[in-house]
Write an enzyme that holds these catalytic residues in place. Structure first.
Site, PDB file in Angstrom:
ATOM      1  N   CYS A   1       9.489  -4.007  -5.405  1.00  0.00           N
ATOM      2  CA  CYS A   1       9.064  -3.442  -6.382  1.00  0.00           C
ATOM      3  C   CYS A   1       9.945  -2.262  -7.344  1.00  0.00           C
ATOM      4  O   CYS A   1      10.370  -1.539  -6.285  1.00  0.00           O
ATOM      5  CB  CYS A   1       7.519  -3.231  -6.373  1.00  0.00           C
ATOM      6  SG  CYS A   1       7.095  -1.830  -5.240  1.00  0.00           S
TER       7      CYS A   1
ATOM      8  N   HIS B   1      11.534   6.480   1.516  1.00  0.00           N
ATOM      9  CA  HIS B   1      11.873   5.512   0.527  1.00  0.00           C
ATOM     10  C   HIS B   1      12.665   6.244  -0.528  1.00  0.00           C
ATOM     11  O   HIS B   1      12.448   7.066  -1.447  1.00  0.00           O
ATOM     12  CB  HIS B   1      10.753   5.032  -0.323  1.00  0.00           C
ATOM     13  CG  HIS B   1      11.085   4.187  -1.625  1.00  0.00           C
ATOM     14  ND1 HIS B   1      12.208   3.576  -1.710  1.00  0.00           N
ATOM     15  CD2 HIS B   1      10.373   4.311  -2.777  1.00  0.00           C
ATOM     16  CE1 HIS B   1      12.172   2.958  -2.990  1.00  0.00           C
ATOM     17  NE2 HIS B   1      11.156   3.341  -3.525  1.00  0.00           N
TER      18      HIS B   1
ATOM     19  N   CYS C   1      13.993   1.472  -8.088  1.00  0.00           N
ATOM     20  CA  CYS C   1      13.860   1.237  -6.686  1.00  0.00           C
ATOM     21  C   CYS C   1      14.559  -0.107  -6.125  1.00  0.00           C
ATOM     22  O   CYS C   1      14.722  -0.107  -5.171  1.00  0.00           O
ATOM     23  CB  CYS C   1      12.512   1.171  -6.248  1.00  0.00           C
ATOM     24  SG  CYS C   1      11.547   2.677  -6.852  1.00  0.00           S
TER      25      CYS C   1
END
Lengths: 461, 447, 342
Positions: free
Chosen positions: A447, A412, A117
């Site tokens: 993160c 996301h 990510c």
């Protein structure tokens, strides 16, 4: 606000005006890498508008919007760097192929990079470093991900049989290879976001961290609600007019629920942590966790001179960055806690404290990720034992946190999140500096799977 | 969007069939392509006796453009154009020989030929006979245009008093009318005044070095305008609402310009356009108000949102942006607004649209002196039936009727509108101000 | 006597019987099943025993005392050079790094047939089928790598009471052929329970029995044990038993399919205990070092397909790790153990 001042001295002058942040460890002659602007396509929940869009199509679209915004047609950019987390093997040159499909000069080099990510931010860090070292004058960083068009793998048994058959020289040998295939081998394997070493999904990992830190459902829902409200307000105010280019008829992030409420969020059933002994009532729901999303983003970085030659705007500098990793495999730390470690190191190196930031962009993988991050920095024991700090790092002013929403509302698409956040942060500090006449700063924290984290400091110019 | 009828009656068996049946046979119009000759054949320059001097002057200019210029009608020529100079006509009886000379060559006017008249505008204080002669050209030209066949057009240049026949803007307009750029402009008389401007160094790139803004550039006519402006040398800022950004990016990348996602109804739209143009490209020279919406409804059924949004986008936005640009002291700004034949002739179900487009014509005339005070112009282009995605959605029968109701018996193309806009935006057109140029193939309705 | 010479629990030396090669498990199971039937026929009341569930001993008070065979099997010159494929299959299945180093679980797989051979001897007093694997205690003292030639020994010892029957240790040792007199590089003790058998109790037995892990049926009801936060989760497919059976050779029907497991009284196939223990060992990873002690106690079977929550946690006071596996839904413990660097 209890804030730890870095032990190696603060850059803050007596007047309270923040000095220009700088990494004193940067070698002499290293110049600024500035952020010109960004472009992304609206993020879409998996299986909706972008159901049949490939990573390459989405990244090319994001790139084309960026080219159009900044008039980069035919421009030979120093390097285009990006990646995707879920990637087809055919996309071995995903970013270069996207460049070739764009209006940029075909002489623009590119490479793929991946850090889960954190891919998007890591790409920007890489581009910025090349610019700072004078290796390139301009660069585009970004990322793309599709869950809808994710690669589907065949089972190990079928894969073996297919490979054997393709190597077989005779029909008989080929048939023999396939004879080994069992019916269960025919079931396709869809990509899992499970951590390979633990078998736990990211959500389950975070549920464990959430339980360990005792983060409440109400607090998580509050973060989610704020994310939706902030993002909706930002859209309505036109904040994204020069950050987003529509794609496939989608003009806004379709995960955004402008009308969500505490009550609506409270009604959702927990989806993670249901197997845990504690807490009896799990707290993580689809509302306070990010959904699977498709999308792509890009950010244009450059040397100040390159931008000036082309009369391009400059929003901010990418001052410095720090990545970290945690030992999550045996539960020593939470899977998504790496930025908690990275930030104190980043701040110390740059002589900054949490107080010195006008904006905090903390990626909302889950609402509780944000909350555990904040809690950890306020926790004296944790800061001492895990971060080696004499005192808590400090508190993050919630008024400065994800002021235009973040991943809970926007969604996301893994590798695309870094670009979204970086462009948003750059625009925020530019506007703040223009408004106040003083330098403005943003801290970015993302993160990532594998216990990874990437963080960066962005400062107005 | 394709007009397959026009294709059919111009090729193969269907062409023969259409001929025999006496079906209307709209010509395939010649459009501008760089490198093509300016006209399709020799140019005949005729004039009444009094205007012979002007005719000579113009003939020399045309020779300078490399044209084959003749002064006598002959039988053996396929004429590319006829230039009828009536600038010094004093009485109605003066025009007879020149007009008839023009008529004598019409049968040999080539496909996509041109007839252009040059005359002077009737002005206050004109003697009645002078005014009669001058104004008569108007009715003559409009009627003649309707008689022309095979893609030929007739347009007139109306010089305002004191303008030399070889004035910069006169020549620019003449060249526009003679050229393929004016393919779908027919039956129009364009008043041309004095201009403090030079002719372009390169007629193919009249906008070299200029920065132009086009609103509603994501698709259709707007995209065509952007492309034509860029083709003629301009740096183009493409503006459209954020929701149209994907098409906008496509346009911007096709023309090598920049995309500015902006709702033109925003309070600060003009300032943001100006800021973008100045910071990114150094100046702002042309603004094309193309953004427009349709919310067709019979007035009896009209909802407030349908009325208000059309007025806000099509009219108020243009007003506000002009105020902000001119108020910011932008020098030499060329404003071109999109009006519509609906704003001239009216259209059932389009009271809102007609109001807005007639309003555009109104504000264009009123803005012209203000723009001129800053060395600029304000003009409008009124397209007729243009083949776009929007008109493609009109039911077949209605569309078929609408596209034939003009002298050229076909719909225009977005590029035709764009050519007119580029002409009006070009520096040499400075003498054209406060005008509404119709791009309608001489639509049967309205003027 | 050299160090490591097999001895009974009482320390008496055993007769070492050499076999030419390591026996194949398939044949052993056939013999084991036959022997189990024989033991059952000799000791059980007609109609009572069900293979796989141990045996009832009611009315069997007059049975002869149980004694272990006083023999250790030994195979020398066991080559490993051509085991690469097999080893790598094992390593992939158990999530071990794929290298030429034989992990402790793999050495168990190598030595297990020899221990099984002891259990299927005619004079072995307990039936192979139906024995419950209670625990394992393994020490690995160094690298064993592909190419090493090994010596393997196995014997049974320490027959002792358990509250549900009797338990026995099967000991196996692996030495490098090049160092026959050295301490074994690998030593594994597998503790099995034969339900329904009796031994006369002594106070010492009572003590040792108290330490022995309970079997599934004796476990305290779920709820008294609170599961820790997991560090991992294993999604075990229905083929897990077959897959481990293929690499370990242990094709005990209770592991292979729901149908065959039902024949032995299980609702579905169950995972091999050593599979779960070896997965946990692999989860400890690099931190275990080259030499370690690896223990496991089995509490309840893992039904397949199934999901096992696992916590592998560093010992706060030492270099070792403790691990525990349980059923996340029901909070029921499956196994627990330790991995301690030596």
């Amino acid at each position: 606000m209890a804030t730890r001042k870095p032990s190696d001295g603060s850059s803050r002058s007596a007047s309270g005006t923040p000095a220009r942040a700088a990494n004193p460890h940067a070698p002499a002659g290293v110049r600024d890498a500035v952020i010109v602007g960004g472009n992304r396509i609206p993020f879409s929940r998996a299986g909706r508008k972008y159901a049949d869009a490939s990573n390459q199509e989405m990244f090319t679209a994001a790139l084309e919007g960026l080219v159009a915004r900044f008039g980069l047609q035919g421009e030979r950019i120093g390097e285009v760097v990006g990646g995707a987390v879920l990637k087809h093997s055919r996309d071995f040159n995903l970013i270069r192929e996207s460049v070739l499909g764009s209006s940029l000069s075909p002489q623009t080099p590119a490479f793929d990079l991946q850090q889960a990510c954190a891919t998007g931010l890591e790409a920007a860090i890489t581009v910025a470093n090349k610019i700072r070292l004078g290796q390139i004058e301009s660069g585009i960083a970004g990322g793309t991900d599709t869950v809808s068009d994710a690669p589907v793998a065949v089972s190990e048994g079928l894969r073996r049989a297919l490979l054997d058959a393709s190597h077989a020289k005779t029909l008989q040998a080929r048939l023999k290879a396939f004879a080994k295939v069992r019916p269960s081998d025919l079931k396709p394997l869809t990509p899992a976001t499970d951590e390979p070493r633990t078998g736990l999904s990211m959500g389950e990992h975070q549920a464990i961290t959430t339980a360990r830190w005792g983060i409440s459902r109400a607090a998580q829902d509050e973060v989610a609600l704020a994310s939706h409200q902030h993002l909706a307000a930002a859209w309505d105010a036109g904040f994204f007019d020069d950050l987003v280019t529509p794609f496939r008829g989608l003009t806004r992030d379709d995960n955004l629920r402008a009308d969500t409420s505490t009550e609506k969020l409270a009604k959702l059933k927990p989806v993670f942590g249901r197997g845990l002994a504690e807490p009896a009532e799990p707290t993580m729901t689809a509302g306070n966790s990010t959904p699977l999303t498709d999308g792509a983003s890009t950010v244009l970085l450059a040397s100040a001179a390159w931008a000036a030659e082309r009369d391009l705007p400059v929003l901010a500098r990418l001052v410095d960055a720090e990545t970290a990793a945690v030992d999550f495999v045996h539960g020593h730390d939470g899977l998504l806690m790496a930025p908690v470690h990275a930030v104190p190191r980043l701040l110390a190196r740059n002589g900054l404290a949490l107080d010195d930031f006008d904006f905090f962009e903390i990626h909302e993988a889950f609402a509780s990720t944000v909350l555990t991050t904040l809690a950890a920095w306020e926790d004296a024991d944790y800061c001492k034992a895990e971060l080696g700090l004499d005192a808590p790092l400090g508190s993050v002013d919630r008024e400065r946190l994800n002021v235009n929403g973040s991943s809970l509302a926007a969604g996301h698409p893994f590798a695309a999140t870094g670009g979204r956040i970086l462009a948003t942060a750059a625009k925020l500090v530019a506007a703040k500096a223009a408004e106040t006449g003083k330098p403005a700063r943003a801290l970015i924290s993302i993160c990532a799977a594998g216990g990874l984290g990437a963080t960066a400091v962005v400062e107005s110019v | 969007m394709t007009d397959s009828y026009t294709k059919a009656v111009n090729s193969g068996f269907t062409k023969t069939l259409a001929k025999k049946l006496g079906l209307p046979r709209p010509a395939i119009l010649r459009r501008f392509r760089a490198g093509d000759p300016l006209t399709v054949g020799p140019v005949l320059v005729v004039a009444d006796d009094a205007s012979m001097g002007d005719a000579d002057t113009l003939a020399k200019e045309l020779l300078g453009w490399g044209l084959d210029v003749r002064r006598q009608p002959t039988d053996d020529t396929r004429w590319g154009a006829v230039l009828l100079v009536l600038t010094e006509t004093k009485r109605p009886t003066d025009v007879s020989s020149a007009v008839l000379a023009t008529g004598s060559v019409l049968r040999r006017l080539a496909t996509n030929g041109r007839v252009v008249t040059l005359s002077r505008a009737a002005a206050d204080g004109d003697a009645p006979a002078l005014a009669a002669a001058r104004n008569g050209v108007d009715g003559f030209l409009r009627s003649l245009a309707k008689e022309l066949r095979a893609g030929a057009t007739g347009n007139g240049i109306v010089l305002t008093d004191g303008v030399a026949v070889n004035g910069t803007s006169v020549l620019a307009t003449l060249r526009f009318f003679l050229s393929a750029r004016s393919a779908y402009v027919d039956g129009q008389l364009l008043p041309v005044g004095p201009a403090d401007a030079d002719l372009p160094a390169d007629w193919d790139r009249p906008l070299a070095g200029k920065v132009a803004v086009v609103t509603g550039a994501a698709r259709g006519i707007g995209a065509a305008i952007a492309k034509t402006l860029a083709r003629d040398g301009a740096t183009v800022v493409c503006v459209d609402v954020p929701a149209a950004g994907e098409g906008l990016a496509r346009t911007a990348n096709a023309v090598g310009g920049t995309a500015l996602q902006l709702d033109v109804t925003a309070d600060d739209a003009g300032r943001r356009i100006l800021e973008h143009a100045r910071t990114r490209h150094g100046s702002l020279d042309v603004v094309v108000h193309n953004a427009g919406i349709l919310r067709d409804k019979l007035l009896a059924n009209m909802k407030p949102a349908q009325w208000d949004s059309v007025v806000a986008v099509n009219l108020e936005a243009q007003l506000r942006i002009n105020e902000q640009l001119l108020g910011s002291g932008v020098e030499g700004l060329r404003i071109v607004s999109l009006a519509s034949t609906s704003g001239i002739a009216g259209n059932k179900g389009q009271t809102n649209y007609g109001f807005s487009k007639a309003g555009v014509i109104g504000h264009t005339r009123a803005t012209a002196p203000w723009a001129a005070a800053h060395g600029g112009t304000a003009n409008a282009v009124a397209p007729g039936f243009i083949e776009t995605e929007m008109t493609a959605s009109i039911p077949f029968a209605t569309r078929e009727v609408a596209r034939r109701l003009n002298s050229l018996q076909q719909g225009g193309r977005p590029a035709d509108v764009a050519e007119a806009i580029v002409f009006l935006a070009s520096p040499a057109s400075a003498g054209v101000n406060g005008q509404v140029l119709r791009v309608c193939g001489q639509n049967l309705v309205g003027r | 006597m050299t160090a490591g010479t097999p001895a009974t629990g009482a320390g008496e030396p055993l007769r070492v019987e050499s076999l030419a090669t390591l026996p194949g498990l398939g044949g052993l199971y056939a013999r084991g099943a036959a022997a189990s039937g024989r033991i059952a026929a000799g000791r059980a009341m007609p109609g009572l025993p069900v293979i796989g569930q141990g045996r009832s001993v009611e009315g069997d008070g007059e049975a002869a005392p149980l004694t272990l065979p006083d023999v250790a099997y030994q195979v020398t010159g066991v080559p490993t050079a051509d085991l690469a494929h097999h080893l790598h299959d094992y390593q992939r299945l158990l999530h071990e790094p794929v290298t030429d180093v034989l992990p402790a679980g793999y050495l168990h797989v190598l030595a297990f047939p020899l221990a099984t051979a002891v259990m299927v001897r005619g004079d072995f007093p307990l039936p192979l089928l139906g024995m419950v694997h209670l625990a394992n205690d393994v020490e690995l003292r160094g690298h064993v790598v592909l190419g090493d030639v090994l010596e393997v020994r196995a014997w049974a010892e320490n027959l002792r009471p358990h509250k549900r029957g009797v338990q026995v240790d099967l000991v196996a040792e692996v030495r490098r052929q090049s160092e026959p007199d050295a301490r074994p590089v690998w030593r594994g003790v597998s503790t099995y329970l034969a339900k329904g058998f009796h031994l006369p109790w002594t106070s010492a037995d009572a003590e040792s029995s108290a330490d022995a892990p309970d079997d599934a049926e004796d476990r305290a009801p779920a709820g008294t044990w609170t599961a820790p936060l997991p560090t991992g989760r294993w999604a075990l497919g229905p083929g897990t038993g077959r897959a481990y059976g293929a690499v370990s050779g242990d094709r005990n029907p209770i592991h292979l399919s729901a149908l065959s497991a039902k024949a032995f009284g299980f609702p579905r196939a169950i995972a091999h205990g050593m599979y779960t223990a070896a997965r946990a060992l692999a989860d400890v990873g690099h931190a275990r070092g080259d030499a370690y002690r690896w223990t496991v106690e089995f509490a309840s079977p893992v039904l397949l397909p199934g999901t096992v929550d696992v916590a592998v946690t560093p010992d706060p006071d030492g270099p070792g790790f403790a691990y525990v596996g349980w059923n996340g839904g029901r909070g029921r413990q499956h196994f627990r153990g330790t991995v301690t660097p030596l």
